[in-house]
Motif scaffolding. Structure first.
Motif, PDB file in Angstrom:
ATOM      1  N   ALA A 114       0.827  -1.216   0.000  1.00 41.51           N
ATOM      2  CA  ALA A 114       0.000   0.000   0.000  1.00 41.51           C
ATOM      3  C   ALA A 114       0.857   1.259   0.000  1.00 41.51           C
ATOM      4  O   ALA A 114       0.510   2.254  -0.621  1.00 41.51           O
ATOM      5  CB  ALA A 114      -0.934  -0.005   1.218  1.00 41.51           C
ATOM      6  N   GLU A 115       1.988   1.200   0.698  1.00 38.56           N
ATOM      7  CA  GLU A 115       2.779   2.425   0.846  1.00 38.56           C
ATOM      8  C   GLU A 115       3.896   2.562  -0.191  1.00 38.56           C
ATOM      9  O   GLU A 115       4.343   3.668  -0.470  1.00 38.56           O
ATOM     10  CB  GLU A 115       3.342   2.513   2.274  1.00 38.56           C
ATOM     11  N   HIS A 116       4.360   1.428  -0.731  1.00 44.73           N
ATOM     12  CA  HIS A 116       5.475   1.513  -1.695  1.00 44.73           C
ATOM     13  C   HIS A 116       5.201   0.711  -2.960  1.00 44.73           C
ATOM     14  O   HIS A 116       6.132   0.381  -3.702  1.00 44.73           O
ATOM     15  CB  HIS A 116       6.765   0.988  -1.040  1.00 44.73           C
ATOM     16  N   GLY A 117       3.927   0.357  -3.177  1.00 48.47           N
ATOM     17  CA  GLY A 117       3.581  -0.535  -4.285  1.00 48.47           C
ATOM     18  C   GLY A 117       4.000  -0.010  -5.640  1.00 48.47           C
ATOM     19  O   GLY A 117       4.493  -0.775  -6.485  1.00 48.47           O
ATOM     20  N   ALA A 118       3.841   1.297  -5.871  1.00 46.43           N
ATOM     21  CA  ALA A 118       4.125   1.828  -7.211  1.00 46.43           C
ATOM     22  C   ALA A 118       5.608   1.688  -7.534  1.00 46.43           C
ATOM     23  O   ALA A 118       5.980   1.219  -8.623  1.00 46.43           O
ATOM     24  CB  ALA A 118       3.687   3.288  -7.303  1.00 46.43           C
ATOM     25  N   GLU A 119       6.480   2.083  -6.598  1.00 46.79           N
ATOM     26  CA  GLU A 119       7.922   2.007  -6.892  1.00 46.79           C
ATOM     27  C   GLU A 119       8.384   0.547  -6.975  1.00 46.79           C
ATOM     28  O   GLU A 119       9.230   0.209  -7.813  1.00 46.79           O
ATOM     29  CB  GLU A 119       8.738   2.803  -5.842  1.00 46.79           C
ATOM     30  N   ALA A 222      -2.101   4.177  -9.298  1.00 48.15           N
ATOM     31  CA  ALA A 222      -1.024   3.866  -8.343  1.00 48.15           C
ATOM     32  C   ALA A 222      -1.611   3.865  -6.931  1.00 48.15           C
ATOM     33  O   ALA A 222      -2.454   4.714  -6.622  1.00 48.15           O
ATOM     34  CB  ALA A 222       0.070   4.921  -8.460  1.00 48.15           C
ATOM     35  N   PRO A 223      -1.187   2.929  -6.080  1.00 50.03           N
ATOM     36  CA  PRO A 223      -1.709   2.957  -4.711  1.00 50.03           C
ATOM     37  C   PRO A 223      -1.302   4.251  -4.004  1.00 50.03           C
ATOM     38  O   PRO A 223      -0.186   4.714  -4.167  1.00 50.03           O
ATOM     39  CB  PRO A 223      -1.068   1.736  -4.033  1.00 50.03           C
ATOM     40  N   ASN A 224      -2.227   4.827  -3.256  1.00 50.65           N
ATOM     41  CA  ASN A 224      -1.958   6.105  -2.579  1.00 50.65           C
ATOM     42  C   ASN A 224      -2.537   6.041  -1.175  1.00 50.65           C
ATOM     43  O   ASN A 224      -3.629   6.547  -0.911  1.00 50.65           O
ATOM     44  CB  ASN A 224      -2.591   7.242  -3.401  1.00 50.65           C
ATOM     45  N   TYR A 225      -1.795   5.403  -0.296  1.00 54.97           N
ATOM     46  CA  TYR A 225      -2.261   5.202   1.082  1.00 54.97           C
ATOM     47  C   TYR A 225      -2.480   6.546   1.789  1.00 54.97           C
ATOM     48  O   TYR A 225      -3.416   6.692   2.575  1.00 54.97           O
ATOM     49  CB  TYR A 225      -1.236   4.350   1.837  1.00 54.97           C
TER      50      TYR A 225
END
Ligand code: NAP
Length: 433
Positions: A114-119, A222-225
């Motif tokens: 959730a917090e770093h999924g995009a990278e 992109a996930p954006n917690y």
């Protein structure tokens, strides 16, 4: 490596030997050749904090790594399985190390995705290796694959459900046994249903991690917690559970993600759900999820959201995908093509609400509350006054018709200032699902 009869041997490194890790080791020891596409799994190494801690599985014959990063990068690791947990620290370092070394990664870590999924997705796709996380959402109940794979022929409009078993267990116990939040939480901790530090669960953060991931899968963003609006269950009072029931509702911690023309709205709130609604009927530690697609319509799934066995089964399913050579974008679209996640201001969202006020028992109070709401543009749907014995005052409860949250909150501010109103009114949302 030459392929032996019976298929390739896949060497799996497992970091984290807690609830999930022990379940995965137990499963792989029992069924090393479980993968439908053929091949066999051997555990090539393990890592945890303490080598000597007693564990439900025997690790004495397995290579030990003090550092999960070393296990991830080891030439003896073909697939790296991360079951340490935490959005940063060793879990993130080890997953990055594995991906950089071109190794497929399977993880159950919702905070990390959730917090770093995009990278991490960008790194995995750059390296051409899978990064899979079925176990991160709803444990053994397959929600991730459903959204990432089975729903690609549709446009998902919304997902909403119960994604935290601990909160669901606590709310169910409060409702069935009439206990206060703190007492039921203490009992849940004693029984092992809640962590010693329960804040990730009862604060709504765990559910927010999961709905953030589902939003990214459902909407191709992109996930954006950081954009999630989060309210936990700590403030849910027993009186609200009882009054909600009188009004025909059950209180559940509902996590939802909606795609609108303005962007994406991700929220976690204690929510009133009609008593006969499937989400209201999902009791105890169950998880449940609605997915609404433009073409398919509504899908409902329900099942265990945690536990060693179910979560290990989801991890195993991801390992089987790696063994089958499945190649897909980490989310619904390649990382470089994920649309930006444009958060919608929750103040603009529209819905029905439940309001509870504690007022002095004197004439004219109800009229004053009703007038204030009417002046603010809030229309009352139903009104309930219960003869509750409370020295402090009399609770009055009402539900509203659909109203913008900004309008509702402004009305609550005005009501809180009325001389006969003792406490700030309690606001709970009523489910739109
Ligand atoms: N529990 C569930 O039902 C469930 C369901 C779905 C997803 N998940 C996710 O699965 C992951 C693992 O959960 P869990 O419940 O199995 O956690 P857990 O029981 O707390 O286990 C965590 C494991 O990580 C190890 N660890 C911690 N810090 C470490 C470090 N610096 N280096 C190496 N190892 C370290 C611990 O070592 P020691 O054993 O030596 O302390 C332990 O074995 C989390 O991301 C969680 O969110 C869990």
């Amino acid at each position: 490596m030459s392929v032996p009869p019976g298929g390739r041997v896949w060497r799996v490194g497992v970091a984290g030997l807690g609830n999930v890790g022990a379940g995965v080791l137990g499963f792989l020891a029992e069924r090393p050749d479980f993968a439908p596409a053929g091949g066999r799994v051997v555990v090539s190494g393990v890592s945890a904090r303490s080598r000597s801690r007693p564990r439900p599985v025997n690790i004495s014959g397995l290579a030990w790594f003090d550092d999960p990063v070393a296990l991830a990068a080891s030439p003896d690791t073909d697939i790296f399985v991360e079951l340490v947990g935490g959005s940063d620290g060793p879990a993130k370092a080890a997953v990055e190390a594995a991906l950089k070394a071109g190794k497929p990664v399977v993880t159950a870590n919702k905070a990390l995705i959730a917090e770093h999924g995009a990278e991490l997705a960008a790194l995995a796709e750059e390296q051409g290796v899978p990064l899979l996380f079925e176990a991160a959402v709803m444990g053994g109940t397959p929600a991730v694959k459903m959204l990432r794979e089975a729903m690609v022929g549709d446009e998902v409009r919304s997902v909403a459900g119960i994604l935290n078993g601990t909160c669901n267990y606590i709310l169910t116990e409060m409702q069935n046994k009439g206990g206060a939040f703190a007492d039921v939480l203490a009992e849940a901790q004693r029984l092992g249903y809640a962590e010693a530090d329960p804040i990730m669960d009862v604060g709504g953060f765990d559910a927010a991690h999961k709905i953030t991931i589902l939003a990214a899968l459902a909407f191709g963003c992109a996930p954006n917690y950081a954009a999630a609006e989060i309210e936990g269950i700590e403030q849910v009072a027993l009186v609200d559970i009882q009054l909600a029931k009188d009004l025909g509702y059950r209180i559940k911690l509902v996590a939802s993600a909606d795609r609108t023309e303005d962007g994406v709205l991700v929220r976690v709130h204690p929510t009133l759900v009609p008593l006969d609604h499937p989400l209201a009927l999902a009791g105890g530690a169950l998880n449940a999820l609605f997915i609404e697609g433009t073409r398919i319509g509504r899908i409902f799934i329900q099942g265990p959201g945690a536990g060693s066995g179910p979560t290990a089964a989801a991890v195993a399913a991801d390992i089987a995908d790696v063994m089958a050579g499945a190649v897909r974008p980490v989310f619904q679209a390649p990382a470089r093509a994920l649309s930006p996640f444009t958060p919608v201001d929750p103040a603009r969202s529209i819905g029905r609400a439940y309001l509870r006020f504690l007022v002095r028992d004197e004439p004219g109070v109800i009229a004053a509350v009703s007038e204030t709401l009417a002046e603010a543009g809030v229309s009352i749907e139903s009104f309930l006054q219960k003869p509750v014995e409370d020295a402090a005052g009399v609770p009055i409860v009402l539900t509203t018709h659909s109203v913008a949250e900004s309008v509702l909150k402004a009305a609550i501010d005005r009501i809180a200032e009325l001389p006969a109103v003792i406490d700030r009114p309690r606001l709970l949302r009523i489910a739109r699902i």
